[in-house]
Write an enzyme that holds these catalytic residues in place. Structure first.
Site, PDB file in Angstrom:
ATOM      1  N   ARG A 236       0.844  -1.189   0.000  1.00  0.00           N
ATOM      2  CA  ARG A 236       0.000   0.000   0.000  1.00  0.00           C
ATOM      3  C   ARG A 236       0.883   1.245   0.000  1.00  0.00           C
ATOM      4  O   ARG A 236       1.896   1.308   0.691  1.00  0.00           O
ATOM      5  CB  ARG A 236      -0.932   0.018   1.222  1.00  0.00           C
ATOM      6  CG  ARG A 236      -2.198  -0.818   1.050  1.00  0.00           C
ATOM      7  CD  ARG A 236      -3.118  -0.191   0.030  1.00  0.00           C
ATOM      8  NE  ARG A 236      -4.404  -0.847  -0.079  1.00  0.00           N
ATOM      9  CZ  ARG A 236      -4.699  -1.794  -0.956  1.00  0.00           C
ATOM     10  NH1 ARG A 236      -3.765  -2.222  -1.790  1.00  0.00           N
ATOM     11  NH2 ARG A 236      -5.904  -2.313  -1.024  1.00  0.00           N
ATOM     12  N   ASP A 260       5.043  -0.239  -6.756  1.00  0.00           N
ATOM     13  CA  ASP A 260       3.831  -0.594  -7.502  1.00  0.00           C
ATOM     14  C   ASP A 260       2.626   0.174  -6.998  1.00  0.00           C
ATOM     15  O   ASP A 260       1.580   0.174  -7.647  1.00  0.00           O
ATOM     16  CB  ASP A 260       3.564  -2.100  -7.410  1.00  0.00           C
ATOM     17  CG  ASP A 260       2.397  -2.530  -8.280  1.00  0.00           C
ATOM     18  OD1 ASP A 260       2.417  -2.220  -9.491  1.00  0.00           O
ATOM     19  OD2 ASP A 260       1.461  -3.167  -7.762  1.00  0.00           O
ATOM     20  N   GLU A 265      -3.369   7.473  -4.882  1.00  0.00           N
ATOM     21  CA  GLU A 265      -3.575   6.988  -6.248  1.00  0.00           C
ATOM     22  C   GLU A 265      -4.906   7.488  -6.802  1.00  0.00           C
ATOM     23  O   GLU A 265      -5.899   7.559  -6.093  1.00  0.00           O
ATOM     24  CB  GLU A 265      -3.552   5.459  -6.271  1.00  0.00           C
ATOM     25  CG  GLU A 265      -2.186   4.884  -5.952  1.00  0.00           C
ATOM     26  CD  GLU A 265      -2.197   3.364  -5.846  1.00  0.00           C
ATOM     27  OE1 GLU A 265      -3.305   2.794  -5.776  1.00  0.00           O
ATOM     28  OE2 GLU A 265      -1.116   2.765  -5.834  1.00  0.00           O
ATOM     29  N   HIS A 297       0.154  -0.028  -9.956  1.00  0.00           N
ATOM     30  CA  HIS A 297      -0.622  -0.918  -9.093  1.00  0.00           C
ATOM     31  C   HIS A 297      -1.058  -2.173  -9.861  1.00  0.00           C
ATOM     32  O   HIS A 297      -2.233  -2.545  -9.881  1.00  0.00           O
ATOM     33  CB  HIS A 297      -1.850  -0.199  -8.529  1.00  0.00           C
ATOM     34  CG  HIS A 297      -2.260  -0.720  -7.183  1.00  0.00           C
ATOM     35  ND1 HIS A 297      -2.699   0.095  -6.168  1.00  0.00           N
ATOM     36  CD2 HIS A 297      -2.288  -1.970  -6.678  1.00  0.00           C
ATOM     37  CE1 HIS A 297      -3.001  -0.632  -5.103  1.00  0.00           C
ATOM     38  NE2 HIS A 297      -2.755  -1.895  -5.395  1.00  0.00           N
TER      39      HIS A 297
END
Length: 331
Positions: A236, A260, A265, A297
């Protein structure tokens, strides 16, 4: 019985249509993000399947109540962006998919580690800038088998990551607030997170986001890390302080990062039809660094994961709408 899925990506559509046909249930789908305004599309539905990185807010669950919708089945694991108290207050049951494909995320973490330890980014930067290759000290990498890998979080994903890194010959250590007992995996727990941080050449994050671990990886943490160490975050974004990470990478406090998931986001990340350019200054800055691999992600993104995310989510809706209990209920 009738359901609707929001934030649907193109790769999910065949699995949604197949599930609807196999179960003889009408499942509508939309690429729209689930908000109080777009919830009108769900009128007449018995439940909603959702996948998004932006918040499921109190206003949204009040709108659920208004339209008489009682079930939200997430197609992902994380619930840190869900106001669970608001859902409870409005009599909305939430389920998630706790294990759609742990090996997919673990594989991606290892992929990032290999990319960074073998200095692929430096090679790509040279090719982009000079349109030529020549051997450089910057290209010299290290074998995974020469390194100590620290796994933070030994849930399903973390345990798969341990197996994969051990398969490459690494020494693996781990930290978890709630250690697993009687594991057959070949690793050792450290007594503290600080011990793991100071010992590890590669640190791979595999824990959920909580209030306790917000910005747990910050300037002080990066100072503890070896200056040759690499951080991998497929967990996260909130766990890592982005500003401090950029400083650590630029100043040489750490050697590299595989990212990632980043803080804040946008919904566009889950929109397979979005053509918007990346405008986040931090993401752009990170993407320009040869010692960084940044991805949208997508660690989970395999055929198996997508199939399981869709199928389990819709199975949960079907069970709830039929009056049955499900193991994946989170509130």
């Amino acid at each position: 019985m009738k359901f609707i899925a929001y934030n649907v990506r193109d790769d999910e559509i065949p699995f949604i249509e197949k599930w609807g046909k196999d179960n003889q249930i009408d499942v509508q789908y939309t690429t729209t993000t689930l908000t109080p305004e777009t919830l009108e599309e769900a009128q007449g539905c018995d439940g909603i399947s959702g996948l998004q990185t932006i918040p499921y807010s109190r206003d949204l669950f009040e709108a659920f109540n208004k339209f008489g919708i009682k079930y939200l089945a997430l197609r992902n694991v994380g619930t840190d962006n869900v106001d669970l108290q608001a859902a409870k207050d409005n009599d909305v049951t939430i389920t998630n998919v706790p294990a759609y494909s742990p090996e997919s995320i673990a594989e991606f973490a290892v992929t990032m580690a290999l990319y960074l330890t073998r200095k692929v980014g430096y090679m790509q930067q040279q090719l982009r800038q000079k349109q030529q290759f020549h051997f450089s000290p910057d290209f010299m990498g290290r074998l995974i088998s020469e390194q100590t890998v620290g796994i933070v979080g030994t849930g399903r994903i973390g345990r798969h990551a341990i197996q994969l890194f051990k398969g490459l010959g690494a020494k693996v250590i781990a930290y978890d607030k709630y250690p697993i007992k009687n594991s057959k995996l070949d690793f050792q727990y450290t007594t503290s997170l600080a011990d793991l941080i100071t010992q590890s050449d590669i640190i791979s994050l595999h824990m959920p986001a909580t209030d306790d671990n917000y910005h747990q990886f910050n300037h002080e943490t990066f100072e503890l890390m070896k200056d040759t160490a690499i951080l991998i975050n497929t967990a996260r974004g909130s766990i890592v302080d982005t500003d401090d990470l950029i400083y650590a990478l630029q100043s040489g406090e750490i050697a590299g990062a595989g990212i990632d998931t980043v803080e804040n986001e946008s919904a566009d990340l889950q929109d397979s039809r979005s053509s918007k350019q990346v405008t986040d200054a931090d993401v752009i800055k990170l993407s320009m660094m040869p010692n960084v691999l940044i991805t949208p992600h997508s660690a989970f993104h395999t055929t198996k994961s997508v199939m399981n995310m869709v199928t389990i989510s819709l199975n949960n809706l079907k069970a709830l709408a039929s009056g049955n209990k499900v193991d994946d209920q989170v509130n």
